[in-house]
Design a protein around this motif. Structure first.
Motif, PDB file in Angstrom:
ATOM      1  N   PHE A  38       0.819  -1.186  -0.019  1.00 17.50           N
ATOM      2  CA  PHE A  38      -0.082  -0.037  -0.100  1.00 17.50           C
ATOM      3  C   PHE A  38       0.794   1.400   0.052  1.00 17.50           C
ATOM      4  O   PHE A  38       0.401   2.188  -0.571  1.00 17.50           O
ATOM      5  N   PHE A  39       1.900   0.926   0.757  1.00 17.09           N
ATOM      6  CA  PHE A  39       2.875   2.517   0.925  1.00 17.09           C
ATOM      7  C   PHE A  39       3.377   2.800  -0.301  1.00 17.09           C
ATOM      8  O   PHE A  39       3.482   3.741  -0.905  1.00 17.09           O
ATOM      9  N   THR A  40       3.999   1.423  -1.106  1.00 12.63           N
ATOM     10  CA  THR A  40       4.625   2.006  -2.390  1.00 12.63           C
ATOM     11  C   THR A  40       3.746   2.414  -3.423  1.00 12.63           C
ATOM     12  O   THR A  40       4.156   3.282  -4.207  1.00 12.63           O
ATOM     13  N   ALA A  41       2.645   1.694  -3.352  1.00 12.98           N
ATOM     14  CA  ALA A  41       1.384   2.404  -4.405  1.00 12.98           C
ATOM     15  C   ALA A  41       1.167   3.904  -4.017  1.00 12.98           C
ATOM     16  O   ALA A  41       0.878   4.515  -5.002  1.00 12.98           O
ATOM     17  N   SER A  42       1.145   4.243  -2.778  1.00 11.85           N
ATOM     18  CA  SER A  42       0.856   5.708  -2.266  1.00 11.85           C
ATOM     19  C   SER A  42       1.982   6.327  -2.872  1.00 11.85           C
ATOM     20  O   SER A  42       1.680   7.575  -3.595  1.00 11.85           O
ATOM     21  N   MET A  43       3.407   6.158  -2.970  1.00 13.21           N
ATOM     22  CA  MET A  43       4.197   6.749  -3.453  1.00 13.21           C
ATOM     23  C   MET A  43       4.353   6.889  -4.738  1.00 13.21           C
ATOM     24  O   MET A  43       4.667   8.030  -5.635  1.00 13.21           O
ATOM     25  N   LEU A  44       3.857   5.791  -5.911  1.00  8.21           N
ATOM     26  CA  LEU A  44       3.583   5.980  -7.091  1.00  8.21           C
ATOM     27  C   LEU A  44       2.303   7.049  -7.521  1.00  8.21           C
ATOM     28  O   LEU A  44       2.647   7.781  -8.408  1.00  8.21           O
ATOM     29  N   VAL A  58      -2.674   6.128   2.207  1.00  7.39           N
ATOM     30  CA  VAL A  58      -1.837   5.731   3.720  1.00  7.39           C
ATOM     31  C   VAL A  58      -2.637   5.719   4.646  1.00  7.39           C
ATOM     32  O   VAL A  58      -2.786   5.097   5.684  1.00  7.39           O
ATOM     33  N   LEU A  59      -3.776   6.841   4.811  1.00 10.52           N
ATOM     34  CA  LEU A  59      -4.475   6.921   6.129  1.00 10.52           C
ATOM     35  C   LEU A  59      -5.645   5.761   6.060  1.00 10.52           C
ATOM     36  O   LEU A  59      -5.810   5.368   7.315  1.00 10.52           O
ATOM     37  N   VAL A  60      -6.345   5.450   4.991  1.00 13.91           N
ATOM     38  CA  VAL A  60      -7.193   4.504   5.206  1.00 13.91           C
ATOM     39  C   VAL A  60      -6.682   2.932   5.182  1.00 13.91           C
ATOM     40  O   VAL A  60      -7.096   2.338   6.008  1.00 13.91           O
ATOM     41  N   TYR A  61      -5.876   2.758   4.133  1.00 10.31           N
ATOM     42  CA  TYR A  61      -5.469   1.453   3.938  1.00 10.31           C
ATOM     43  C   TYR A  61      -4.378   0.939   4.776  1.00 10.31           C
ATOM     44  O   TYR A  61      -4.579  -0.124   5.461  1.00 10.31           O
ATOM     45  N   VAL A  62      -3.469   1.715   4.908  1.00 10.48           N
ATOM     46  CA  VAL A  62      -2.279   1.321   5.750  1.00 10.48           C
ATOM     47  C   VAL A  62      -2.896   1.289   7.228  1.00 10.48           C
ATOM     48  O   VAL A  62      -2.424   0.362   8.185  1.00 10.48           O
ATOM     49  N   GLY A  63      -3.879   2.119   7.619  1.00  8.93           N
ATOM     50  CA  GLY A  63      -4.627   2.101   9.193  1.00  8.93           C
ATOM     51  C   GLY A  63      -5.501   0.786   9.046  1.00  8.93           C
ATOM     52  O   GLY A  63      -5.566   0.381  10.308  1.00  8.93           O
ATOM     53  N   ALA A  64      -6.067   0.513   7.921  1.00  6.44           N
ATOM     54  CA  ALA A  64      -7.022  -0.446   8.139  1.00  6.44           C
ATOM     55  C   ALA A  64      -6.199  -1.761   8.186  1.00  6.44           C
ATOM     56  O   ALA A  64      -6.912  -2.581   8.617  1.00  6.44           O
ATOM     57  N   VAL A  65      -4.958  -1.725   7.903  1.00  6.71           N
ATOM     58  CA  VAL A  65      -4.322  -3.053   7.959  1.00  6.71           C
ATOM     59  C   VAL A  65      -4.112  -3.613   9.351  1.00  6.71           C
ATOM     60  O   VAL A  65      -4.250  -4.699   9.490  1.00  6.71           O
ATOM     61  N   MET A  66      -4.184  -2.746  10.440  1.00  8.12           N
ATOM     62  CA  MET A  66      -4.174  -3.232  11.685  1.00  8.12           C
ATOM     63  C   MET A  66      -5.469  -3.870  12.044  1.00  8.12           C
ATOM     64  O   MET A  66      -5.520  -4.611  12.824  1.00  8.12           O
ATOM     65  N   VAL A  67      -6.564  -3.531  11.573  1.00  7.48           N
ATOM     66  CA  VAL A  67      -7.825  -4.102  11.921  1.00  7.48           C
ATOM     67  C   VAL A  67      -7.958  -5.229  11.053  1.00  7.48           C
ATOM     68  O   VAL A  67      -8.265  -6.268  11.627  1.00  7.48           O
ATOM     69  N   LEU A  68      -7.303  -5.449  10.055  1.00  5.13           N
ATOM     70  CA  LEU A  68      -7.136  -6.837   9.009  1.00  5.13           C
ATOM     71  C   LEU A  68      -6.118  -7.689   9.998  1.00  5.13           C
ATOM     72  O   LEU A  68      -6.432  -8.948  10.226  1.00  5.13           O
ATOM     73  N   PHE A  69      -5.190  -7.256  10.894  1.00  2.00           N
ATOM     74  CA  PHE A  69      -4.337  -8.003  11.534  1.00  2.00           C
ATOM     75  C   PHE A  69      -5.337  -8.560  12.728  1.00  2.00           C
ATOM     76  O   PHE A  69      -4.959  -9.810  13.332  1.00  2.00           O
ATOM     77  N   LEU A  70      -6.076  -7.577  13.458  1.00  4.11           N
ATOM     78  CA  LEU A  70      -6.765  -7.967  14.442  1.00  4.11           C
ATOM     79  C   LEU A  70      -7.773  -9.109  14.132  1.00  4.11           C
ATOM     80  O   LEU A  70      -8.027 -10.280  14.841  1.00  4.11           O
ATOM     81  N   PHE A  71      -8.480  -9.236  12.587  1.00  4.96           N
ATOM     82  CA  PHE A  71      -9.108 -10.369  12.477  1.00  4.96           C
ATOM     83  C   PHE A  71      -8.232 -11.687  12.129  1.00  4.96           C
ATOM     84  O   PHE A  71      -9.027 -12.711  12.562  1.00  4.96           O
ATOM     85  N   VAL A  72      -7.227 -11.312  11.705  1.00  3.63           N
ATOM     86  CA  VAL A  72      -6.367 -12.588  11.459  1.00  3.63           C
ATOM     87  C   VAL A  72      -5.875 -13.204  12.904  1.00  3.63           C
ATOM     88  O   VAL A  72      -6.129 -14.399  12.951  1.00  3.63           O
TER      89      VAL A  72
END
Length: 212
Positions: A38-44, A58-72
């Motif tokens: 996600f971060f590399t796509a943001s830089m592109l 960065v704000l939505v997807y990179v932050g939402a990854v933490m929620v995804l990690f909690l689901f896992v």
């Protein structure tokens, strides 16, 4: 020239990180590479002049990854002690991912402020956010609705996978809700009125000899 080289470097990092997301055996490793993707796509997008999309990613997807990690963690029942025990194992990979992110920010910002700037020249009155809103809610409105339904289905599936083995789960049957009556929800009770009596009047009203 520098912009072209930086684009290809970021594209290679994006492809490798995306491949590691689906090939990693550990969920923690996959999540870390997903953050890097996600971060590399943001830089592109930043290089292409789409600053709003870059910051939104960065704000939505990179932050939402933490929620995804909690689901896992919820679905595979990892205990906190198990997470702490693997901290040193994933620390080098986390440092590498963080270092790559810092280098990407440095290269992109250095290219914007010290180099030739974005590869696409925009007029002075161009509003990136306004044009993005017009495109999203006119040309791509159907795609946005499909994506929203897909995310809703994924959320419901994650909750269902988490709760399927729990015995103390609470649920409500829709058939019972439809057949409920108003009398079952509200019950009128007739309570006689009461009056507060001062302490002096209460003592005077006591029979003689009571309380001795």
């Amino acid at each position: 020239m520098f912009t072209t080289v930086l684009f290809y470097i970021l594209a290679v990092i994006l492809i490798i990180a995306g491949a590691r997301v689906i090939t990693a055996t550990s969920p923690v490793t996959a999540v870390l590479h997903l953050i890097l993707t996600f971060f590399t796509a943001s830089m592109l997008w930043m290089l292409l002049g789409a600053e709003f999309l870059a910051l939104l990613l960065v704000l939505v997807y990179v932050g939402a990854v933490m929620v995804l990690f909690l689901f896992v963690v919820m679905m595979i029942d990892i205990t906190p002690s198990g997470l702490r025990s693997g901290f040193k194992t994933y620390l080098p990979l986390g440092l590498v991912v963080g270092g790559v992110m810092v280098l990407e920010i440095a290269f992109v910002l250095g290219n914007m402020y010290l180099g030739s700037g974005p590869s696409i020249a925009m007029p002075a009155e161009y509003n990136n956010t306004r044009e993005l809103g017009i495109a999203l809610y006119s040309q791509y409105s159907y795609a946005i609705q499909v994506g929203a339904v897909t995310l809703l289905v994924g959320m419901i599936a994650a909750i269902a996978l988490t709760l399927r083995e729990r015995r103390n789960r609470k649920y409500v049957t829709s058939d019972q809700q439809l057949h409920v009556k108003a009398s079952d929800r509200l019950k009128m009770v007739n309570i006689p009125s009461q009056r507060e009596v001062p302490a002096a009047d209460a003592d005077a009203a006591k029979p003689v000899g009571e309380g001795k």
